[in-house]
Scaffold this motif. Structure first.
Motif, PDB file in Angstrom:
ATOM      1  N   ALA A 291       0.826  -1.210   0.000  1.00 43.06           N
ATOM      2  CA  ALA A 291       0.000   0.000   0.000  1.00 43.06           C
ATOM      3  C   ALA A 291       0.860   1.260   0.000  1.00 43.06           C
ATOM      4  O   ALA A 291       0.468   2.284  -0.576  1.00 43.06           O
ATOM      5  CB  ALA A 291      -0.942  -0.004   1.205  1.00 43.06           C
ATOM      6  N   ASP A 292       2.037   1.230   0.657  1.00 44.53           N
ATOM      7  CA  ASP A 292       2.921   2.388   0.634  1.00 44.53           C
ATOM      8  C   ASP A 292       3.465   2.652  -0.768  1.00 44.53           C
ATOM      9  O   ASP A 292       3.826   3.780  -1.098  1.00 44.53           O
ATOM     10  CB  ASP A 292       4.093   2.189   1.609  1.00 44.53           C
ATOM     11  CG  ASP A 292       3.722   2.541   3.042  1.00 44.53           C
ATOM     12  OD1 ASP A 292       2.902   3.460   3.233  1.00 44.53           O
ATOM     13  OD2 ASP A 292       4.252   1.905   3.969  1.00 44.53           O
ATOM     14  N   SER A 296      -3.721   2.713  -1.403  1.00 41.90           N
ATOM     15  CA  SER A 296      -4.512   1.884  -0.495  1.00 41.90           C
ATOM     16  C   SER A 296      -5.583   1.044  -1.182  1.00 41.90           C
ATOM     17  O   SER A 296      -5.893  -0.056  -0.730  1.00 41.90           O
ATOM     18  CB  SER A 296      -5.188   2.781   0.555  1.00 41.90           C
ATOM     19  OG  SER A 296      -4.231   3.445   1.347  1.00 41.90           O
ATOM     20  N   ARG A 297      -6.154   1.547  -2.263  1.00 40.60           N
ATOM     21  CA  ARG A 297      -7.366   0.911  -2.794  1.00 40.60           C
ATOM     22  C   ARG A 297      -7.131  -0.523  -3.246  1.00 40.60           C
ATOM     23  O   ARG A 297      -7.907  -1.426  -2.900  1.00 40.60           O
ATOM     24  CB  ARG A 297      -7.921   1.748  -3.949  1.00 40.60           C
ATOM     25  CG  ARG A 297      -9.198   1.169  -4.547  1.00 40.60           C
ATOM     26  CD  ARG A 297      -9.884   2.131  -5.491  1.00 40.60           C
ATOM     27  NE  ARG A 297      -8.979   2.719  -6.465  1.00 40.60           N
ATOM     28  CZ  ARG A 297      -9.363   3.512  -7.450  1.00 40.60           C
ATOM     29  NH1 ARG A 297     -10.643   3.842  -7.556  1.00 40.60           N
ATOM     30  NH2 ARG A 297      -8.496   4.002  -8.302  1.00 40.60           N
ATOM     31  N   GLY A 298      -6.071  -0.778  -4.004  1.00 42.65           N
ATOM     32  CA  GLY A 298      -5.816  -2.122  -4.517  1.00 42.65           C
ATOM     33  C   GLY A 298      -5.583  -3.140  -3.421  1.00 42.65           C
ATOM     34  O   GLY A 298      -6.225  -4.207  -3.405  1.00 42.65           O
ATOM     35  N   PRO A 299      -4.666  -2.874  -2.471  1.00 47.39           N
ATOM     36  CA  PRO A 299      -4.445  -3.846  -1.396  1.00 47.39           C
ATOM     37  C   PRO A 299      -5.677  -4.099  -0.535  1.00 47.39           C
ATOM     38  O   PRO A 299      -5.910  -5.230  -0.108  1.00 47.39           O
ATOM     39  CB  PRO A 299      -3.310  -3.210  -0.589  1.00 47.39           C
ATOM     40  CG  PRO A 299      -2.561  -2.385  -1.580  1.00 47.39           C
ATOM     41  CD  PRO A 299      -3.616  -1.842  -2.506  1.00 47.39           C
ATOM     42  N   VAL A 343      -5.477   3.699   7.708  1.00 46.81           N
ATOM     43  CA  VAL A 343      -4.570   4.639   7.053  1.00 46.81           C
ATOM     44  C   VAL A 343      -5.284   5.364   5.917  1.00 46.81           C
ATOM     45  O   VAL A 343      -5.100   6.572   5.720  1.00 46.81           O
ATOM     46  CB  VAL A 343      -3.330   3.908   6.525  1.00 46.81           C
ATOM     47  CG1 VAL A 343      -2.423   4.863   5.740  1.00 46.81           C
ATOM     48  CG2 VAL A 343      -2.539   3.304   7.674  1.00 46.81           C
ATOM     49  N   TYR A 344      -6.093   4.656   5.178  1.00 44.03           N
ATOM     50  CA  TYR A 344      -6.866   5.252   4.085  1.00 44.03           C
ATOM     51  C   TYR A 344      -7.730   6.404   4.618  1.00 44.03           C
ATOM     52  O   TYR A 344      -7.816   7.480   4.004  1.00 44.03           O
ATOM     53  CB  TYR A 344      -7.739   4.166   3.474  1.00 44.03           C
ATOM     54  CG  TYR A 344      -8.177   4.393   2.034  1.00 44.03           C
ATOM     55  CD1 TYR A 344      -7.729   5.468   1.285  1.00 44.03           C
ATOM     56  CD2 TYR A 344      -9.047   3.484   1.435  1.00 44.03           C
ATOM     57  CE1 TYR A 344      -8.132   5.649  -0.028  1.00 44.03           C
ATOM     58  CE2 TYR A 344      -9.447   3.648   0.120  1.00 44.03           C
ATOM     59  CZ  TYR A 344      -8.996   4.733  -0.607  1.00 44.03           C
ATOM     60  OH  TYR A 344      -9.397   4.910  -1.908  1.00 44.03           O
ATOM     61  N   GLU A 426      -4.228  22.520   6.118  1.00 39.34           N
ATOM     62  CA  GLU A 426      -3.193  21.798   5.401  1.00 39.34           C
ATOM     63  C   GLU A 426      -3.823  20.791   4.463  1.00 39.34           C
ATOM     64  O   GLU A 426      -4.913  20.298   4.703  1.00 39.34           O
ATOM     65  CB  GLU A 426      -2.254  21.079   6.393  1.00 39.34           C
ATOM     66  CG  GLU A 426      -2.877  19.905   7.105  1.00 39.34           C
ATOM     67  CD  GLU A 426      -3.854  20.341   8.154  1.00 39.34           C
ATOM     68  OE1 GLU A 426      -4.604  19.473   8.615  1.00 39.34           O
ATOM     69  OE2 GLU A 426      -3.878  21.515   8.512  1.00 39.34           O
ATOM     70  N   PRO A 427      -3.167  20.430   3.353  1.00 38.73           N
ATOM     71  CA  PRO A 427      -3.704  19.414   2.468  1.00 38.73           C
ATOM     72  C   PRO A 427      -3.621  18.042   3.090  1.00 38.73           C
ATOM     73  O   PRO A 427      -2.874  17.817   4.034  1.00 38.73           O
ATOM     74  CB  PRO A 427      -2.801  19.510   1.219  1.00 38.73           C
ATOM     75  CG  PRO A 427      -1.504  20.035   1.757  1.00 38.73           C
ATOM     76  CD  PRO A 427      -1.870  20.946   2.895  1.00 38.73           C
ATOM     77  N   THR A 428      -4.398  17.137   2.555  1.00 38.53           N
ATOM     78  CA  THR A 428      -4.317  15.760   3.021  1.00 38.53           C
ATOM     79  C   THR A 428      -2.978  15.180   2.630  1.00 38.53           C
ATOM     80  O   THR A 428      -2.318  15.655   1.723  1.00 38.53           O
ATOM     81  CB  THR A 428      -5.444  14.924   2.400  1.00 38.53           C
ATOM     82  OG1 THR A 428      -5.369  15.039   0.994  1.00 38.53           O
ATOM     83  CG2 THR A 428      -6.795  15.379   2.889  1.00 38.53           C
ATOM     84  N   ALA A 429      -2.599  14.118   3.311  1.00 35.72           N
ATOM     85  CA  ALA A 429      -1.248  13.586   3.161  1.00 35.72           C
ATOM     86  C   ALA A 429      -1.202  12.464   2.150  1.00 35.72           C
ATOM     87  O   ALA A 429      -1.831  11.449   2.322  1.00 35.72           O
ATOM     88  CB  ALA A 429      -0.738  13.066   4.520  1.00 35.72           C
ATOM     89  N   GLY A 430      -0.431  12.649   1.106  1.00 36.65           N
ATOM     90  CA  GLY A 430      -0.084  11.543   0.235  1.00 36.65           C
ATOM     91  C   GLY A 430      -1.195  11.051  -0.644  1.00 36.65           C
ATOM     92  O   GLY A 430      -2.321  11.468  -0.585  1.00 36.65           O
ATOM     93  N   PRO A 431      -0.877  10.053  -1.493  1.00 42.96           N
ATOM     94  CA  PRO A 431      -1.850   9.479  -2.404  1.00 42.96           C
ATOM     95  C   PRO A 431      -2.849   8.623  -1.671  1.00 42.96           C
ATOM     96  O   PRO A 431      -2.517   7.946  -0.718  1.00 42.96           O
ATOM     97  CB  PRO A 431      -0.977   8.606  -3.332  1.00 42.96           C
ATOM     98  CG  PRO A 431       0.207   8.267  -2.509  1.00 42.96           C
ATOM     99  CD  PRO A 431       0.443   9.415  -1.611  1.00 42.96           C
ATOM    100  N   THR A 432      -4.087   8.644  -2.127  1.00 40.05           N
ATOM    101  CA  THR A 432      -5.131   7.851  -1.486  1.00 40.05           C
ATOM    102  C   THR A 432      -5.732   6.815  -2.402  1.00 40.05           C
ATOM    103  O   THR A 432      -6.648   6.118  -2.037  1.00 40.05           O
ATOM    104  CB  THR A 432      -6.270   8.787  -0.994  1.00 40.05           C
ATOM    105  OG1 THR A 432      -6.800   9.479  -2.099  1.00 40.05           O
ATOM    106  CG2 THR A 432      -5.774   9.743   0.036  1.00 40.05           C
ATOM    107  N   GLN A 433      -5.255   6.725  -3.575  1.00 43.80           N
ATOM    108  CA  GLN A 433      -5.881   5.788  -4.501  1.00 43.80           C
ATOM    109  C   GLN A 433      -5.563   4.353  -4.174  1.00 43.80           C
ATOM    110  O   GLN A 433      -4.690   4.075  -3.399  1.00 43.80           O
ATOM    111  CB  GLN A 433      -5.439   6.086  -5.925  1.00 43.80           C
ATOM    112  CG  GLN A 433      -3.938   5.925  -6.148  1.00 43.80           C
ATOM    113  CD  GLN A 433      -3.521   6.370  -7.522  1.00 43.80           C
ATOM    114  OE1 GLN A 433      -4.276   6.985  -8.244  1.00 43.80           O
ATOM    115  NE2 GLN A 433      -2.299   6.060  -7.872  1.00 43.80           N
TER     116      GLN A 433
END
Length: 433
Positions: A291-292, A296-299, A343-344, A426-433
């Motif tokens: 997932a890192d 997150s979505r695929g795992p 985490v998602y 602040e923006p959200t952290a990192g990719p969420t896909q």
């Protein structure tokens, strides 16, 4: 400008700690191990509760007792999120440990089923409060490229504690007694509390956010995550968490009894519980690393589907080594998925709303945890064929995979949005896909 009431070590690592992240990782793992022990203790002692002659409990009533902990978790999760966003992750975690330990001692000393149920409810209140505090704390202290891994390591504590609960039941409980299992959990919490007080740091990211602006007023963070642009995403996460908890609590509560209905002896049935949580530990870490790298979505989708396939396969008469492997895979999917979901959720909300978002999603999701033990009790009481007992838990796993695919688009759409409030933006952290 108001500021949160930080504890003595808030915002700093303990003396001798290599970093706040490393210290939080170690203490967080211990805290979640306690949570896992206390949750799975009920499933590990379910056959003993049914055989405890002074109480003469029915299967349906034991299922009801199993649902009291998730009810407490629902209430604890919903109430604690905004408190955590206002007063800090560390203080909330310490209070929650004390509540959990108190509930376990109550279960150990309960003279009647009603007081045992009260103890399980109190355990639920504390456990429900732990992760909305601990989850954002670990997420915020972890390196940007290792947030799933750090959260996954801490989440593994739940499975490790669950395995210890099953091992204690196998090695220490004899005859028809179950009280010692809960006494061990209460003592463990009592020993953990001073360690967490001394070494657990506060989130530096949270500290910076509330130093730059006033924290979200009491209760407001909870309502903000239920308004646009976050409403749709929050509802999806609530549903995903609900399906995940249905699997976790349903399978952990009833797996020993389900395997007994398939003609496996009690000792082997509790071994399956150990293997289930072993799979959640090892598989959860592997999926966190994935997932890192891939989002997150695929795992998460893969975990739900693996869980469904493994649960169905458990209903077949397989050679014992093959069945052991299937149970491990089922633990990776059905139990290990929750850490990735957490985490998602954290990635999709700003710092000053994050614990509220986690609390709402996990709180509403506890409806699934309530349904899991009750559903299993009803199914077993109905006397259906063993295969249908397992298939009933595979359906929510398939639904969870479908919801994850649907939620991915919404989470990605919200990436980079600021909180709809006058506070930290602040923006959200990192990719969420």
């Amino acid at each position: 400008m108001s500021t949160p009431a930080f504890a003595r070590r808030g915002g700093r690592s303990s003396p001798g700690a290599s970093s706040p992240a490393g210290t939080a990782l170690a203490v967080g793992l211990a805290v979640m191990t306690l949570e896992g022990f206390d949750l799975v203790a009920f499933g590990a002692t379910t056959p003993l509760l049914l055989d405890y002659r002074p109480w003469h409990l029915s299967v349906a009533f034991v299922g009801l007792l199993g649902s009291l902990t998730p009810i407490g978790m629902l209430i604890g999760s919903l109430l604690v999120g905004q408190f955590t966003d206002r007063f800090g992750r560390r203080r909330t975690t310490l209070i929650s440990i004390g509540v959990v330990s108190t509930g376990m001692f109550a279960c150990a000393a309960a003279p009647v089923p009603a007081l045992f149920g009260v103890g399980r409810f109190v355990v639920g209140l504390g456990v429900g409060a732990i992760y909305p505090a601990m989850g954002p704390l670990i997420f915020e202290l972890a390196p940007a490229t290792r947030k799933n891994l750090f959260s996954g390591i801490v989440q593994c504590g739940t499975a490790v504690g669950g395995s210890f609960a099953a091992l204690v039941a196998n090695t220490l409980l004899t005859g028809h007694g179950f009280h010692l299992e809960y006494l061990v959990g209460g003592i463990a919490g009592l020993l953990l509390l001073p360690m967490a007080f001394a070494w657990l740091p506060e989130s530096t990211e949270y500290h910076r956010a509330v130093s730059a602006s006033a924290p979200v007023p009491d209760g407001r963070g909870r309502w903000l995550v239920l308004k646009p642009p976050y409403l749709g995403t929050t509802l999806m996460f609530c549903a995903m968490a609900g399906l995940s908890f249905l699997l976790i609590f349903g399978v952990n509560t009833w797996l020993p009894k389900l395997m007994q209905t398939a003609d496996y002896p009690l000792q082997d049935s509790q071994t399956f519980l150990v293997l289930l949580n072993l799979g959640a530990t090892v598989g959860g870490l592997a999926m966190a690393l994935l997932a890192d790298r891939a989002g997150s979505r695929g795992p998460i989708t893969a975990c739900f589907l693996l869980g469904a396939a493994a649960i169905i396969a458990m209903s077949a008469r397989l050679p014992l080594p093959v069945l052991y492997a299937v149970v491990i895979i089922g633990g990776c999917g059905a139990v290990g998925v929750q850490g990735l979901i957490n985490v998602y959720i954290s990635r999709s909300y700003p710092v000053t709303m994050r614990a509220s978002a986690v609390g709402v999603a996990l709180g509403v999701g506890r409806l699934g945890a309530i349904a899991g033990p009750t559903l299993g009790g009803w199914i077993l009481a109905a006397g259906l064929q063993p295969r249908w007992n397992f298939v009933s838990f595979a359906v929510p796993a398939v639904l969870g995979a479908a919801l994850t695919l649907a939620a991915g688009g919404r989470a990605l759409h919200n990436q980079g949005r600021s909180a709809p409030s006058p506070h930290a933006k602040e923006p959200t952290a990192g990719p969420t896909q």
